[in-house]
Design a protein around this motif. Structure first.
Motif, short mmCIF file in Angstrom:
data_model
loop_
_atom_site.label_atom_id
_atom_site.label_comp_id
_atom_site.label_asym_id
_atom_site.label_seq_id
_atom_site.Cartn_x
_atom_site.Cartn_y
_atom_site.Cartn_z
N LEU A 19 14.45 2.23 -6.43
CA LEU A 19 15.64 2.23 -5.57
C LEU A 19 16.25 1.00 -5.33
O LEU A 19 17.48 0.66 -5.48
CB LEU A 19 15.47 3.23 -4.56
CG LEU A 19 15.36 4.63 -4.43
CD1 LEU A 19 14.90 5.16 -3.07
CD2 LEU A 19 16.58 5.26 -4.91
N GLN A 20 15.13 -0.05 -5.34
CA GLN A 20 15.72 -1.49 -4.77
C GLN A 20 16.15 -1.84 -6.33
O GLN A 20 17.35 -2.65 -6.06
CB GLN A 20 14.32 -2.27 -4.59
CG GLN A 20 14.00 -2.04 -3.20
CD GLN A 20 12.69 -2.97 -3.05
OE1 GLN A 20 11.63 -3.28 -3.91
NE2 GLN A 20 12.53 -3.30 -1.76
N LYS A 39 21.17 -16.43 0.24
CA LYS A 39 20.63 -16.09 1.56
C LYS A 39 20.75 -14.54 1.72
O LYS A 39 19.88 -13.83 2.29
CB LYS A 39 21.11 -17.19 2.61
CG LYS A 39 20.68 -18.46 2.68
CD LYS A 39 20.91 -19.28 4.07
CE LYS A 39 20.70 -20.55 3.75
NZ LYS A 39 21.09 -21.17 5.11
N ASP A 40 21.95 -14.23 1.67
CA ASP A 40 22.37 -12.70 1.46
C ASP A 40 21.76 -11.76 0.48
O ASP A 40 21.01 -10.91 0.94
CB ASP A 40 23.99 -12.78 1.40
CG ASP A 40 24.70 -13.27 2.59
OD1 ASP A 40 24.28 -13.69 3.67
OD2 ASP A 40 25.99 -13.52 2.32
N VAL A 45 17.60 -7.72 -0.33
CA VAL A 45 16.61 -7.09 -1.22
C VAL A 45 15.20 -7.06 -0.63
O VAL A 45 14.30 -6.78 -1.10
CB VAL A 45 16.39 -7.89 -2.69
CG1 VAL A 45 17.73 -8.00 -3.41
CG2 VAL A 45 16.01 -9.39 -2.49
N GLY A 46 15.09 -7.67 0.77
CA GLY A 46 13.84 -7.81 1.62
C GLY A 46 13.02 -8.87 1.13
O GLY A 46 11.67 -8.81 1.57
N LEU A 47 13.10 -9.72 0.35
CA LEU A 47 12.41 -10.91 -0.11
C LEU A 47 12.06 -11.64 1.12
O LEU A 47 10.97 -12.21 1.11
CB LEU A 47 12.95 -11.90 -1.32
CG LEU A 47 12.06 -12.51 -1.97
CD1 LEU A 47 11.11 -11.84 -2.64
CD2 LEU A 47 12.78 -13.15 -3.15
N THR A 48 12.96 -11.95 1.71
CA THR A 48 12.61 -12.80 3.15
C THR A 48 11.45 -12.12 4.10
O THR A 48 10.89 -13.03 4.67
CB THR A 48 13.83 -13.11 3.88
OG1 THR A 48 14.56 -11.90 4.30
CG2 THR A 48 14.93 -13.75 3.23
N ALA A 49 11.20 -11.01 3.97
CA ALA A 49 10.32 -10.25 4.55
C ALA A 49 8.83 -10.26 3.95
O ALA A 49 8.01 -9.60 4.61
CB ALA A 49 10.69 -8.87 5.23
N ASP A 54 3.51 -12.39 -2.26
CA ASP A 54 4.79 -11.71 -3.00
C ASP A 54 5.85 -12.54 -3.45
O ASP A 54 6.55 -12.33 -4.63
CB ASP A 54 5.25 -10.52 -2.16
CG ASP A 54 4.56 -9.29 -1.78
OD1 ASP A 54 3.54 -9.04 -2.77
OD2 ASP A 54 4.58 -8.49 -0.75
N ILE A 55 6.09 -13.52 -2.65
CA ILE A 55 7.28 -14.66 -3.18
C ILE A 55 6.65 -15.47 -4.18
O ILE A 55 7.43 -15.77 -5.20
CB ILE A 55 7.47 -15.54 -1.96
CG1 ILE A 55 8.27 -14.66 -0.86
CG2 ILE A 55 8.50 -16.69 -2.23
CD1 ILE A 55 8.24 -15.48 0.57
N LYS A 56 5.30 -15.67 -4.38
CA LYS A 56 4.95 -16.30 -5.60
C LYS A 56 5.11 -15.37 -6.62
O LYS A 56 5.19 -15.83 -7.64
CB LYS A 56 3.42 -16.56 -5.23
CG LYS A 56 3.22 -17.84 -4.60
CD LYS A 56 1.57 -18.19 -4.28
CE LYS A 56 1.59 -19.38 -3.26
NZ LYS A 56 0.12 -19.61 -3.11
N LYS A 57 4.62 -14.16 -6.66
CA LYS A 57 5.12 -13.09 -7.63
C LYS A 57 6.52 -13.20 -8.19
O LYS A 57 6.59 -13.18 -9.10
CB LYS A 57 4.47 -11.78 -7.35
CG LYS A 57 3.00 -11.66 -7.06
CD LYS A 57 2.61 -10.21 -6.78
CE LYS A 57 1.16 -10.05 -6.55
NZ LYS A 57 0.87 -8.94 -5.86
#
Length: 120
Positions: A19-20, A39-40, A45-49, A54-57
């Motif tokens: 779905l994402q 930033k938007d 996409v939920g990356l900030t959370a 996960d951000i490294k991935k």
């Protein structure tokens, strides 16, 4: 019963990922050139959370040549890492994105710079 729970969880996770990807694809199709706002995008996409791991991935996926840095040519194709049918960023979008993330001025975005950009 434990096998059933893990199967359901795996299926739900796969559903969320699907779905994402679909949402990203539609956002990219509807997004006009020179309208990309990193930033938007990160927030939508939920990356900030996401966790630092996960951000490294995500960084590792975008770093196509595995150099440890996201270079301008990789950044231009940034959206395509999230959805194969997405458009490339325009030159102006790419340069603005690079400028925002390249805190040490070396012309590339390292893993720590990317994490700071995402969380920023």
């Amino acid at each position: 019963m434990d096998g059933v729970k893990s199967t359901i969880f795996a299926s739900a996770k796969q559903c969320v990922i699907y779905l994402q990807s679909l949402i990203l694809f539609l956002l990219c199709l509807l997004t006009a050139a020179d309208s990309f706002k990193y930033k938007d995008f990160f927030a939508k996409v939920g990356l900030t959370a996401k966790t630092p791991e996960d951000i490294k991935k995500a960084f590792a996926i975008i770093d196509q040549d595995k150099s440890g840095f996201i270079e301008e040519d990789e950044l231009k194709l940034f959206l395509q890492n999230f959805s194969a049918g997405a458009r490339a960023l325009t030159d102006a979008e790419t340069k603005a994105f690079l400028k925002a993330g390249d805190s040490d001025g070396d012309g590339m975005i390292g893993a720590d710079e990317f994490a700071a950009l995402v969380k920023g």
